[in-house]
Design a protein around this motif. Sequence first.
Motif, PDB file in Angstrom:
ATOM      1  N   THR A   1       0.838  -1.205   0.000  1.00 60.05           N
ATOM      2  CA  THR A   1       0.000   0.000   0.000  1.00 60.05           C
ATOM      3  C   THR A   1       0.870   1.251   0.000  1.00 60.05           C
ATOM      4  OG1 THR A   1      -1.676  -1.210   1.250  1.00 60.05           O
ATOM      5  CG2 THR A   1      -1.883   1.176   1.217  1.00 60.05           C
TER       6      THR A   1
ATOM      7  N   LEU B   1       0.958   4.174  -2.892  1.00 60.53           N
ATOM      8  CA  LEU B   1       0.720   5.594  -2.609  1.00 60.53           C
ATOM      9  C   LEU B   1       1.913   6.427  -3.082  1.00 60.53           C
ATOM     10  CD1 LEU B   1      -0.933   5.414   0.919  1.00 60.53           C
ATOM     11  CD2 LEU B   1      -2.032   5.660  -1.289  1.00 60.53           C
TER      12      LEU B   1
ATOM     13  N   PHE C   1       1.744   7.151  -6.653  1.00 57.68           N
ATOM     14  CA  PHE C   1       0.804   8.236  -6.938  1.00 57.68           C
ATOM     15  C   PHE C   1       1.398   9.600  -6.593  1.00 57.68           C
ATOM     16  CE2 PHE C   1      -2.778   5.019  -6.304  1.00 57.68           C
ATOM     17  CZ  PHE C   1      -3.001   4.907  -7.657  1.00 57.68           C
TER      18      PHE C   1
ATOM     19  N   ASP D   1       2.935  10.383  -3.499  1.00 58.10           N
ATOM     20  CA  ASP D   1       2.904  10.723  -2.083  1.00 58.10           C
ATOM     21  C   ASP D   1       4.259  10.477  -1.439  1.00 58.10           C
ATOM     22  OD1 ASP D   1       0.264  11.278  -2.378  1.00 58.10           O
ATOM     23  OD2 ASP D   1      -0.384   9.270  -1.846  1.00 58.10           O
TER      24      ASP D   1
ATOM     25  N   GLU E   1       5.673  11.994   0.904  1.00 55.52           N
ATOM     26  CA  GLU E   1       5.712  12.175   2.360  1.00 55.52           C
ATOM     27  C   GLU E   1       5.359  10.892   3.107  1.00 55.52           C
ATOM     28  OE1 GLU E   1       3.553  13.669   0.325  1.00 55.52           O
ATOM     29  OE2 GLU E   1       3.454  15.828   0.650  1.00 55.52           O
ATOM     30  N   ILE E   2       4.655   9.974   2.422  1.00 55.14           N
ATOM     31  CA  ILE E   2       4.230   8.743   3.088  1.00 55.14           C
ATOM     32  C   ILE E   2       5.363   7.736   3.031  1.00 55.14           C
ATOM     33  CG2 ILE E   2       2.627   6.787   2.943  1.00 55.14           C
ATOM     34  CD1 ILE E   2       0.489   8.759   1.997  1.00 55.14           C
ATOM     35  N   THR E   3       5.967   7.433   4.197  1.00 59.28           N
ATOM     36  CA  THR E   3       7.126   6.543   4.195  1.00 59.28           C
ATOM     37  C   THR E   3       6.756   5.115   4.547  1.00 59.28           C
ATOM     38  OG1 THR E   3       7.640   7.099   6.479  1.00 59.28           O
ATOM     39  CG2 THR E   3       8.715   8.399   4.781  1.00 59.28           C
ATOM     40  N   ASP E   4       5.638   4.927   5.272  1.00 57.42           N
ATOM     41  CA  ASP E   4       5.281   3.565   5.665  1.00 57.42           C
ATOM     42  C   ASP E   4       3.779   3.486   5.945  1.00 57.42           C
ATOM     43  OD1 ASP E   4       5.794   0.891   6.234  1.00 57.42           O
ATOM     44  OD2 ASP E   4       6.115   1.259   8.368  1.00 57.42           O
ATOM     45  N   VAL E   5       3.218   2.314   5.679  1.00 57.41           N
ATOM     46  CA  VAL E   5       1.820   2.053   6.034  1.00 57.41           C
ATOM     47  C   VAL E   5       1.781   0.701   6.729  1.00 57.41           C
ATOM     48  CG1 VAL E   5      -0.521   1.639   5.158  1.00 57.41           C
ATOM     49  CG2 VAL E   5       0.916   3.360   4.050  1.00 57.41           C
ATOM     50  N   ARG E   6       1.085   0.637   7.845  1.00 59.79           N
ATOM     51  CA  ARG E   6       0.858  -0.652   8.507  1.00 59.79           C
ATOM     52  C   ARG E   6      -0.650  -0.851   8.664  1.00 59.79           C
ATOM     53  NH1 ARG E   6       5.570  -2.741  10.055  1.00 59.79           N
ATOM     54  NH2 ARG E   6       4.716  -4.292  11.471  1.00 59.79           N
TER      55      ARG E   6
ATOM     56  N   GLU F   1      -1.999   2.692   9.924  1.00 58.57           N
ATOM     57  CA  GLU F   1      -1.038   3.615  10.527  1.00 58.57           C
ATOM     58  C   GLU F   1      -0.137   4.103   9.405  1.00 58.57           C
ATOM     59  OE1 GLU F   1      -0.103   1.887  14.983  1.00 58.57           O
ATOM     60  OE2 GLU F   1       1.564   2.330  13.627  1.00 58.57           O
ATOM     61  N   ILE F   2      -0.245   5.378   9.064  1.00 60.03           N
ATOM     62  CA  ILE F   2       0.523   5.931   7.953  1.00 60.03           C
ATOM     63  C   ILE F   2       1.619   6.820   8.511  1.00 60.03           C
ATOM     64  CG2 ILE F   2       0.384   7.338   5.852  1.00 60.03           C
ATOM     65  CD1 ILE F   2      -2.597   6.579   5.717  1.00 60.03           C
ATOM     66  N   THR F   3       2.880   6.439   8.272  1.00 60.52           N
ATOM     67  CA  THR F   3       4.009   7.212   8.778  1.00 60.52           C
ATOM     68  C   THR F   3       4.363   8.304   7.784  1.00 60.52           C
ATOM     69  OG1 THR F   3       4.831   5.233   9.860  1.00 60.52           O
ATOM     70  CG2 THR F   3       6.367   7.068   9.674  1.00 60.52           C
ATOM     71  N   ILE F   4       4.511   9.529   8.286  1.00 61.52           N
ATOM     72  CA  ILE F   4       4.740  10.694   7.442  1.00 61.52           C
ATOM     73  C   ILE F   4       6.156  11.217   7.664  1.00 61.52           C
ATOM     74  CG2 ILE F   4       3.944  13.048   6.929  1.00 61.52           C
ATOM     75  CD1 ILE F   4       1.857  10.897   6.321  1.00 61.52           C
ATOM     76  N   ASP F   5       6.851  11.483   6.574  1.00 61.25           N
ATOM     77  CA  ASP F   5       8.174  12.108   6.650  1.00 61.25           C
ATOM     78  C   ASP F   5       7.959  13.615   6.564  1.00 61.25           C
ATOM     79  OD1 ASP F   5      10.796  12.755   6.598  1.00 61.25           O
ATOM     80  OD2 ASP F   5      11.145  12.118   4.533  1.00 61.25           O
TER      81      ASP F   5
ATOM     82  N   LEU G   1      -1.779  18.022   3.411  1.00 59.02           N
ATOM     83  CA  LEU G   1      -1.485  16.590   3.418  1.00 59.02           C
ATOM     84  C   LEU G   1      -2.665  15.805   3.989  1.00 59.02           C
ATOM     85  CD1 LEU G   1       0.529  14.289   2.911  1.00 59.02           C
ATOM     86  CD2 LEU G   1       1.414  14.659   5.209  1.00 59.02           C
TER      87      LEU G   1
ATOM     88  N   HIS H   1      -5.219  15.478   1.446  1.00 57.41           N
ATOM     89  CA  HIS H   1      -4.797  14.462   0.483  1.00 57.41           C
ATOM     90  C   HIS H   1      -5.031  13.055   1.039  1.00 57.41           C
ATOM     91  CE1 HIS H   1      -2.606  12.512  -2.666  1.00 57.41           C
ATOM     92  NE2 HIS H   1      -1.830  11.943  -1.772  1.00 57.41           N
TER      93      HIS H   1
END
Lengths: 82, 82
Positions: free
Chosen positions: A22, A26, A29, A31, A33-38, B44-48, B55, B58
């Motif tokens: 996931t 992202l 697309f 994104d 800024e999104i570094t990880d999804v759990r 859980e979305i980790t943001i840098d 954001l 988005h």
Amino acid sequence: MPKVIVEVMPKEVLLDPAGKATARALQRFGDGEITDVRIGKRFEITIDGEVTPKLLEHINEVAKDVLSNDVIEDVISIRVAD
Amino acid sequence: MPKVIVEVMPKEVLLDPAGKATARALQRFGDGEITDVRIGKRFEITIDGEVTPKLLEHINEVAKDVLSNDVIEDVISIRVAD
């Protein structure tokens, strides 16, 4: 009727391939800024009657034994919904 | 790094067979107080970097378009984790 919310997440040490896929989707697309999804689970348990400390203790056991697999998941939160 | 929590639940009008089966299993174990269980997802979305309003807007779109299926699910909550 009151609801108890139980939240279960994959253990931090595990990879969570669905979450990784996931996150990559992202990022494709745009994104950055999104570094990880759990991805975990959220159980809404409807209770007939009062949520007593005894019932919460029981739900605590049920969350560990039935709602989650403690080899790969952690129960991170059990709370009564507002 | 900050985390954004997205919660997705099956729509109230739908049956959620997995939740129903879980509720029945718990009732067989003697949990008469538990009348219903519904099973959703917790991302859980980790943001840098910083979680800006832009954001979050988005992530709101992504939650509707990618993280959930709006035929059968509702995005019930998007929030920055404490």
